[in-house]
Scaffold this motif. Structure first.
Motif, short mmCIF file in Angstrom:
data_model
loop_
_atom_site.label_atom_id
_atom_site.label_comp_id
_atom_site.label_asym_id
_atom_site.label_seq_id
_atom_site.Cartn_x
_atom_site.Cartn_y
_atom_site.Cartn_z
N ARG A 223 64.58 -30.00 -87.25
CA ARG A 223 63.20 -29.57 -87.53
C ARG A 223 62.82 -28.31 -86.76
NH1 ARG A 223 59.91 -35.33 -87.25
NH2 ARG A 223 61.05 -36.41 -88.90
N GLN A 224 63.78 -27.65 -86.17
CA GLN A 224 63.52 -26.47 -85.35
C GLN A 224 62.63 -25.46 -86.10
OE1 GLN A 224 67.02 -24.48 -83.93
NE2 GLN A 224 65.91 -22.91 -82.83
N GLY A 225 61.59 -25.00 -85.39
CA GLY A 225 60.68 -24.03 -85.98
C GLY A 225 59.54 -24.62 -86.77
N ARG A 226 59.52 -25.97 -86.91
CA ARG A 226 58.46 -26.61 -87.68
C ARG A 226 57.31 -27.04 -86.77
NH1 ARG A 226 60.69 -31.26 -91.53
NH2 ARG A 226 58.43 -31.59 -91.61
N LEU A 227 56.11 -26.93 -87.29
CA LEU A 227 54.90 -27.38 -86.60
C LEU A 227 54.36 -28.59 -87.34
CD1 LEU A 227 52.80 -26.66 -84.33
CD2 LEU A 227 51.48 -25.54 -86.14
N GLU A 228 54.07 -29.67 -86.59
CA GLU A 228 53.58 -30.88 -87.23
C GLU A 228 52.57 -31.57 -86.32
OE1 GLU A 228 57.27 -32.94 -87.84
OE2 GLU A 228 57.07 -34.07 -85.98
N SER A 229 51.88 -32.54 -86.88
CA SER A 229 50.88 -33.28 -86.12
C SER A 229 51.56 -34.14 -85.05
CB SER A 229 50.07 -34.17 -87.06
OG SER A 229 49.20 -35.02 -86.31
N PHE A 230 50.91 -34.21 -83.87
CA PHE A 230 51.39 -35.09 -82.81
C PHE A 230 50.39 -36.23 -82.58
CE2 PHE A 230 52.06 -36.20 -78.28
CZ PHE A 230 53.38 -36.59 -78.36
N ILE A 231 49.10 -35.89 -82.45
CA ILE A 231 48.04 -36.90 -82.39
C ILE A 231 46.76 -36.26 -82.93
CG2 ILE A 231 47.41 -36.33 -80.00
CD1 ILE A 231 46.75 -39.33 -79.63
N GLU A 232 46.01 -37.05 -83.71
CA GLU A 232 44.80 -36.57 -84.36
C GLU A 232 43.58 -37.37 -83.89
OE1 GLU A 232 44.60 -34.13 -86.74
OE2 GLU A 232 46.74 -33.74 -87.07
N HIS A 233 42.41 -36.84 -84.19
CA HIS A 233 41.12 -37.52 -84.00
C HIS A 233 40.94 -38.04 -82.56
CE1 HIS A 233 40.71 -37.14 -88.27
NE2 HIS A 233 41.75 -37.90 -88.51
N LEU A 234 41.21 -37.18 -81.60
CA LEU A 234 40.96 -37.54 -80.21
C LEU A 234 39.45 -37.63 -79.95
CD1 LEU A 234 43.64 -35.23 -78.58
CD2 LEU A 234 43.65 -37.73 -78.51
N PRO A 235 39.04 -38.41 -78.96
CA PRO A 235 37.61 -38.58 -78.69
C PRO A 235 36.98 -37.41 -77.94
CG PRO A 235 38.88 -39.88 -77.16
CD PRO A 235 39.87 -39.31 -78.15
N GLY A 236 37.69 -36.32 -77.82
CA GLY A 236 37.19 -35.10 -77.17
C GLY A 236 38.16 -33.98 -77.45
N GLY A 237 37.79 -32.78 -77.07
CA GLY A 237 38.68 -31.63 -77.27
C GLY A 237 39.78 -31.62 -76.23
N PRO A 238 41.06 -31.67 -76.62
CA PRO A 238 42.14 -31.67 -75.63
C PRO A 238 42.22 -30.35 -74.89
CG PRO A 238 43.05 -31.43 -77.83
CD PRO A 238 41.58 -31.71 -78.00
N ASP A 239 42.37 -30.45 -73.58
CA ASP A 239 42.44 -29.26 -72.73
C ASP A 239 43.85 -29.18 -72.13
OD1 ASP A 239 42.08 -27.31 -70.69
OD2 ASP A 239 39.95 -27.70 -70.66
N ASN A 240 44.00 -29.51 -70.87
CA ASN A 240 45.33 -29.48 -70.26
C ASN A 240 46.14 -30.72 -70.65
OD1 ASN A 240 44.98 -27.05 -68.99
ND2 ASN A 240 44.28 -27.93 -67.07
N ILE A 241 47.46 -30.57 -70.58
CA ILE A 241 48.37 -31.66 -70.91
C ILE A 241 49.56 -31.59 -69.96
CG2 ILE A 241 49.50 -30.25 -72.70
CD1 ILE A 241 50.08 -32.84 -74.23
N ASN A 242 50.05 -32.75 -69.55
CA ASN A 242 51.21 -32.80 -68.66
C ASN A 242 52.14 -33.94 -69.07
OD1 ASN A 242 50.91 -30.84 -66.23
ND2 ASN A 242 48.88 -31.72 -66.46
N LEU A 243 53.43 -33.70 -68.89
CA LEU A 243 54.44 -34.72 -69.18
C LEU A 243 54.44 -35.78 -68.08
CD1 LEU A 243 56.96 -35.58 -70.91
CD2 LEU A 243 58.33 -34.23 -69.29
N ALA A 244 54.44 -37.04 -68.47
CA ALA A 244 54.52 -38.15 -67.53
C ALA A 244 55.98 -38.51 -67.28
CB ALA A 244 53.76 -39.36 -68.07
N PRO A 245 56.31 -39.18 -66.18
CA PRO A 245 57.70 -39.52 -65.88
C PRO A 245 58.39 -40.35 -66.95
CG PRO A 245 56.33 -39.80 -63.93
CD PRO A 245 55.40 -39.53 -65.07
#
Length: 271
Positions: A223-245
């Motif tokens: 799927r290299q180069g493809r853009l797709e949905s990861f998560i929709e309809h969050l209860p707020g506007g997503p800002d920062n994101i970090n990978l968990a262990p």
């Protein structure tokens, strides 16, 4: 834009203006009135009164330190075991957003005016001076840097115009340190914000604030180069994101308050 869409966008822009620039006198009351305040009472505040509007942090486990970039121009770090704050490097700027630390121990800073910066013991190097409104950045194991531009049309001070216009001006980019070149991987994000690499580095997740969603861009595999949905309809506007262990992701949300009776209409506009 239809009148109702314009009205909703203006109300949301006004709400976000209040959120990003709250009156000083109201900040304490916002916390004390929050239903989450009881669960926050045992939290330790680092650098209270000494760190001016930090946007992001990055932890270097081997140093036992937590780095941040503040609006007073200082890249600072906390020594966690004794809660000591060190003013490390000063940059003549007050427009820092996201940061990340590299395997070599440098700090990459998104400066919305100066571009993408590398801060090291040797000083400050501008990696790419041509990008503006850089928001967040993450380093891959090969040294490549993936970062977002929230809006290629508007400045941070004009973010509400980006919202009201309702068009996707955000970008996902990659900086190659060997070639010293930046390439645009994908365009068309509604205010591209935080960015994070998956644990296996097969994809990056980009927060799309105005759409209340995160999208996944594949870097490897079929799927290299493809853009797709990861998560929709969050209860707020997503800002920062970090990978968990464990391979999941922590996402910070911009809390949006909607006037009674307007929420259903707002949701329809997002769809």
């Amino acid at each position: 834009m239809a009148p109702i869409s314009f009205l909703i966008a203006c109300l949301l822009a006004f709400t976000l203006e209040i959120f990003f620039s709250p009156p000083v006198s109201s900040s304490a009351s916002l916390l004390s009135n929050s239903k989450y305040s009881s669960s926050m009472k045992d939290l330790i505040k680092l650098g209270e009164g000494c760190v001016n509007h930090p946007e992001d942090v990055s932890v270097v486990v081997r140093k036992g330190a937590l780095y941040t970039a503040a609006r007073d121009g200082w890249v600072k770090y906390f020594i966690l075991h004794n809660e000591t704050l060190v003013n490390w490097k000063h940059i003549d700027s007050n427009t820092f957003l996201g940061i990340t630390t590299t395997e070599e121990g440098d700090v990459i800073v998104c400066d919305t005016e100066k571009g993408l910066l590398k801060v090291s013991e040797a000083g400050v190097e501008v990696l790419d001076p041509d990008v503006r409104f850089t928001n967040d950045v993450i380093e891959a194991s090969d040294g490549s840097l993936y970062f977002t531009v929230s809006s290629k049309k508007y400045t941070p001070a004009e973010y509400y115009k980006d919202l009201v216009e309702g068009k996707p001006h955000g970008q996902l980019l990659k900086y190659d340190p060997e070639l010293e070149e930046t390439t645009v991987l994908h365009e068309g994000f509604y205010f591209a914000n935080g960015v994070a690499l998956s644990k296996d580095e097969n994809f990056v997740v980009v927060c799309e604030s105005w759409k209340f969603r995160c999208r996944r861009y594949w870097l490897k595999g079929p799927r290299q180069g493809r853009l797709e949905s990861f998560i929709e309809h969050l209860p707020g506007g997503p800002d920062n994101i970090n990978l968990a262990p464990d391979g999941s992701f922590w996402v910070a949300l911009i809390k949006v308050y909607v006037i009674d009776g307007m929420q259903d209409r707002l949701l329809k506009q997002r769809e």
